[in-house]
Design a protein around this motif. Sequence first.
Motif, PDB file in Angstrom:
ATOM      1  N   GLN A  20       0.826  -1.221   0.000  1.00 16.92           N
ATOM      2  CA  GLN A  20       0.000   0.000   0.000  1.00 16.92           C
ATOM      3  C   GLN A  20       0.854   1.263   0.000  1.00 16.92           C
ATOM      4  O   GLN A  20       0.362   2.351  -0.286  1.00 16.92           O
ATOM      5  CB  GLN A  20      -0.941   0.019   1.219  1.00 16.92           C
ATOM      6  CG  GLN A  20      -0.267   0.350   2.538  1.00 16.92           C
ATOM      7  CD  GLN A  20      -1.199   0.294   3.744  1.00 16.92           C
ATOM      8  OE1 GLN A  20      -2.329  -0.139   3.633  1.00 16.92           O
ATOM      9  NE2 GLN A  20      -0.718   0.732   4.892  1.00 16.92           N
ATOM     10  N   VAL A  52     -10.256  -0.348   0.664  1.00 16.50           N
ATOM     11  CA  VAL A  52     -10.435   1.046   1.065  1.00 16.50           C
ATOM     12  C   VAL A  52     -10.748   1.853  -0.196  1.00 16.50           C
ATOM     13  O   VAL A  52     -10.826   1.308  -1.300  1.00 16.50           O
ATOM     14  CB  VAL A  52      -9.171   1.601   1.787  1.00 16.50           C
ATOM     15  CG1 VAL A  52      -8.953   0.867   3.096  1.00 16.50           C
ATOM     16  CG2 VAL A  52      -7.939   1.518   0.907  1.00 16.50           C
ATOM     17  N   SER A  53     -10.906   3.168  -0.031  1.00 20.40           N
ATOM     18  CA  SER A  53     -11.192   3.998  -1.200  1.00 20.40           C
ATOM     19  C   SER A  53      -9.969   4.019  -2.117  1.00 20.40           C
ATOM     20  O   SER A  53      -8.863   4.347  -1.681  1.00 20.40           O
ATOM     21  CB  SER A  53     -11.531   5.414  -0.738  1.00 20.40           C
ATOM     22  OG  SER A  53     -11.426   6.271  -1.849  1.00 20.40           O
ATOM     23  N   SER A 144      -4.081   1.482  15.686  1.00 21.29           N
ATOM     24  CA  SER A 144      -2.809   2.082  15.258  1.00 21.29           C
ATOM     25  C   SER A 144      -2.290   3.060  16.301  1.00 21.29           C
ATOM     26  O   SER A 144      -3.001   3.439  17.229  1.00 21.29           O
ATOM     27  CB  SER A 144      -3.005   2.834  13.941  1.00 21.29           C
ATOM     28  OG  SER A 144      -3.112   1.942  12.868  1.00 21.29           O
TER      29      SER A 144
HETATM   30  P1  HMG Z   1     -13.961   9.860   2.907  1.00 23.95           P
HETATM   31  O1  HMG Z   1     -13.408  10.639   1.752  1.00 23.95           O
HETATM   32  O2  HMG Z   1     -14.180  10.551   4.191  1.00 23.95           O
HETATM   33  O3  HMG Z   1     -15.250   9.006   2.578  1.00 23.95           O
HETATM   34  O4  HMG Z   1     -12.958   8.641   3.127  1.00 23.95           O
HETATM   35  P2  HMG Z   1     -16.503   9.152   1.688  1.00 23.95           P
HETATM   36  O5  HMG Z   1     -17.471   8.189   2.258  1.00 23.95           O
HETATM   37  O6  HMG Z   1     -16.873  10.591   1.553  1.00 23.95           O
HETATM   38  O7  HMG Z   1     -16.010   8.576   0.279  1.00 23.95           O
HETATM   39  C1  HMG Z   1     -15.189   9.279  -0.634  1.00 23.95           C
HETATM   40  C2  HMG Z   1     -15.196   8.532  -1.964  1.00 23.95           C
HETATM   41  O8  HMG Z   1     -14.640   7.226  -1.812  1.00 23.95           O
HETATM   42  C3  HMG Z   1     -16.610   8.302  -2.505  1.00 23.95           C
HETATM   43  O9  HMG Z   1     -16.482   8.257  -3.914  1.00 23.95           O
HETATM   44  C4  HMG Z   1     -16.942   6.920  -2.009  1.00 23.95           C
HETATM   45  O10 HMG Z   1     -17.886   6.243  -2.795  1.00 23.95           O
HETATM   46  C5  HMG Z   1     -15.612   6.222  -2.111  1.00 23.95           C
HETATM   47  P3  HMG Z   1     -16.944   9.504  -4.816  1.00 23.95           P
HETATM   48  O11 HMG Z   1     -18.375   9.732  -4.442  1.00 23.95           O
HETATM   49  O12 HMG Z   1     -16.034  10.649  -4.419  1.00 23.95           O
HETATM   50  O13 HMG Z   1     -16.702   9.024  -6.203  1.00 23.95           O
HETATM   51  N1  HMG Z   1     -15.462   5.131  -1.127  1.00 23.95           N
HETATM   52  C6  HMG Z   1     -15.042   3.902  -1.442  1.00 23.95           C
HETATM   53  N2  HMG Z   1     -14.701   3.327  -2.606  1.00 23.95           N
HETATM   54  C7  HMG Z   1     -14.329   2.038  -2.565  1.00 23.95           C
HETATM   55  N3  HMG Z   1     -14.227   1.327  -1.423  1.00 23.95           N
HETATM   56  C8  HMG Z   1     -14.549   1.856  -0.231  1.00 23.95           C
HETATM   57  C9  HMG Z   1     -14.985   3.212  -0.222  1.00 23.95           C
HETATM   58  N4  HMG Z   1     -15.374   4.024   0.764  1.00 23.95           N
HETATM   59  C10 HMG Z   1     -15.672   5.206   0.198  1.00 23.95           C
HETATM   60  N5  HMG Z   1     -14.437   1.144   0.879  1.00 23.95           N
HETATM   61  C11 HMG Z   1     -12.411   6.410   3.869  1.00 23.95           C
HETATM   62  C12 HMG Z   1     -13.147   7.702   4.177  1.00 23.95           C
HETATM   63  C13 HMG Z   1     -12.406   5.562   5.110  1.00 23.95           C
HETATM   64  C14 HMG Z   1     -13.135   5.687   2.735  1.00 23.95           C
HETATM   65  C15 HMG Z   1     -10.968   6.770   3.408  1.00 23.95           C
HETATM   66  O14 HMG Z   1     -10.413   7.605   4.372  1.00 23.95           O
HETATM   67  C16 HMG Z   1     -10.086   5.584   3.229  1.00 23.95           C
HETATM   68  O15 HMG Z   1     -10.307   4.734   2.375  1.00 23.95           O
HETATM   69  N6  HMG Z   1      -8.970   5.492   4.033  1.00 23.95           N
HETATM   70  C17 HMG Z   1      -8.072   4.387   3.990  1.00 23.95           C
HETATM   71  C18 HMG Z   1      -6.689   4.798   4.370  1.00 23.95           C
HETATM   72  C19 HMG Z   1      -5.794   3.581   4.416  1.00 23.95           C
HETATM   73  O16 HMG Z   1      -6.063   2.578   3.769  1.00 23.95           O
HETATM   74  N7  HMG Z   1      -4.688   3.651   5.185  1.00 23.95           N
HETATM   75  C20 HMG Z   1      -3.790   2.562   5.296  1.00 23.95           C
HETATM   76  C21 HMG Z   1      -4.325   1.402   6.061  1.00 23.95           C
HETATM   77  S1  HMG Z   1      -4.207   1.590   7.819  1.00 23.95           S
HETATM   78  C22 HMG Z   1      -2.605   1.098   8.220  1.00 23.95           C
HETATM   79  O17 HMG Z   1      -1.815   0.900   7.346  1.00 23.95           O
HETATM   80  C23 HMG Z   1      -2.250   0.817   9.652  1.00 23.95           C
HETATM   81  C24 HMG Z   1      -2.146  -0.677   9.980  1.00 23.95           C
HETATM   82  O18 HMG Z   1      -1.178  -1.322   9.172  1.00 23.95           O
HETATM   83  C25 HMG Z   1      -1.758  -0.855  11.467  1.00 23.95           C
HETATM   84  C26 HMG Z   1      -0.567   0.004  11.874  1.00 23.95           C
HETATM   85  O19 HMG Z   1       0.511  -0.077  11.265  1.00 23.95           O
HETATM   86  O20 HMG Z   1      -0.748   0.752  12.834  1.00 23.95           O
HETATM   87  C27 HMG Z   1      -3.487  -1.390   9.751  1.00 23.95           C
END
Ligand code: HMG
Length: 302
Positions: A20, A52-53, A144
Amino acid sequence: MGHLPAAVRIVEVGPRDGLQNEKHIVATADKVELINRLSATGLRSIEATSFVSPKWVPQLADAAEVFSTIERRPGVSYPVLVPNEAGYERARAVGADEIAVFTAASEAFNRRNINASIDESLRRFEPVLARAREDGVRVRGYVSTVLGCPYQGEVPVAEVVRVSRVLHQMGCHEISLGDTIGTGTPRAARAMLRAVAAEVPMQALAVHFHDTWGQALANILACLEEGVAVVDAAVAGTGGCPYARGASGNVATEDVVYMLHGMGIQTGIDLPALAATGHWLAARLGRESGSRAGRAMAADAD
Ligand code: HMG
Ligand code: MG
């Protein structure tokens, strides 16, 4: 040295946490091959991808294709990251039967990572967990920034405990405690784990260390001595969260397995096969493996 577990389950997070954060998007076929190679090494849990998005994490926009193309080996679980109901639906549409939800112990990080406060994110998980319960889908929960946050600095242990407890009460079978930016040191790691284990059974806890500051193996050992028996790691030491400034590679799976086997702790993993997979991945990414044990094994073979 404290009491150590006889066996440890490794949760391989390379295909998700590893990829990622890559600058260049890895080809779908390479992601599939990585997962298939990993599943042949004896690993029992492989976090395959993330629903995720795609606007937030374009690197894993091909999640559905990856998940539906991999060869799913019996006895291996393939959890996927899911941030909300939309992600749950995408994951279920391709047959995922284990998911992971994720939040943080730091408000500042959570806002940047998933655009929600901690409590908003927990509320967002409620319908996901309810549907998972109905569908018989197992859910892992990540917390996290358990030992520090790139934006707010100190993270109170009480908040790590609270968020872990809530996720467990909501139905997560396992809580993975993430040192997202790898700043933790062994005493702090031990104290944090002990505090969480006072409220969530140790058998339901896992540790997830990034090695940014070179502390991961020491922290893992401290946590093993506290009784944890599930450890997250990424082959070739890839990884990092794009929304955590300064976060770099996860602890390398090869290094963890080398340490565990050296201490007589079983993992069920074939280390040479794992190291070969790490080298293959590093070659695909065009750089040296981030695993010290992997590099040492390659040098030995020369
Ligand atoms: P947002 O912008 O607040 O959400 O994001 P939204 O609901 O307004 O959606 C924005 C757009 O994304 C919309 O599309 C939605 O349909 C679409 P538009 O209308 O603009 O065309 N959308 C999606 N599309 C596909 N799949 C989905 C989805 N959800 C919304 N699931 C949201 C909020 C949570 C979606 C966003 O912030 C996000 O995806 N964040 C992910 C960030 C991420 O993946 N970070 C890395 C993982 S965490 C990590 O690595 C830590 C870990 O390893 C542990 C550690 O190390 O501590 C786990
Ligand atoms: Mg991580």
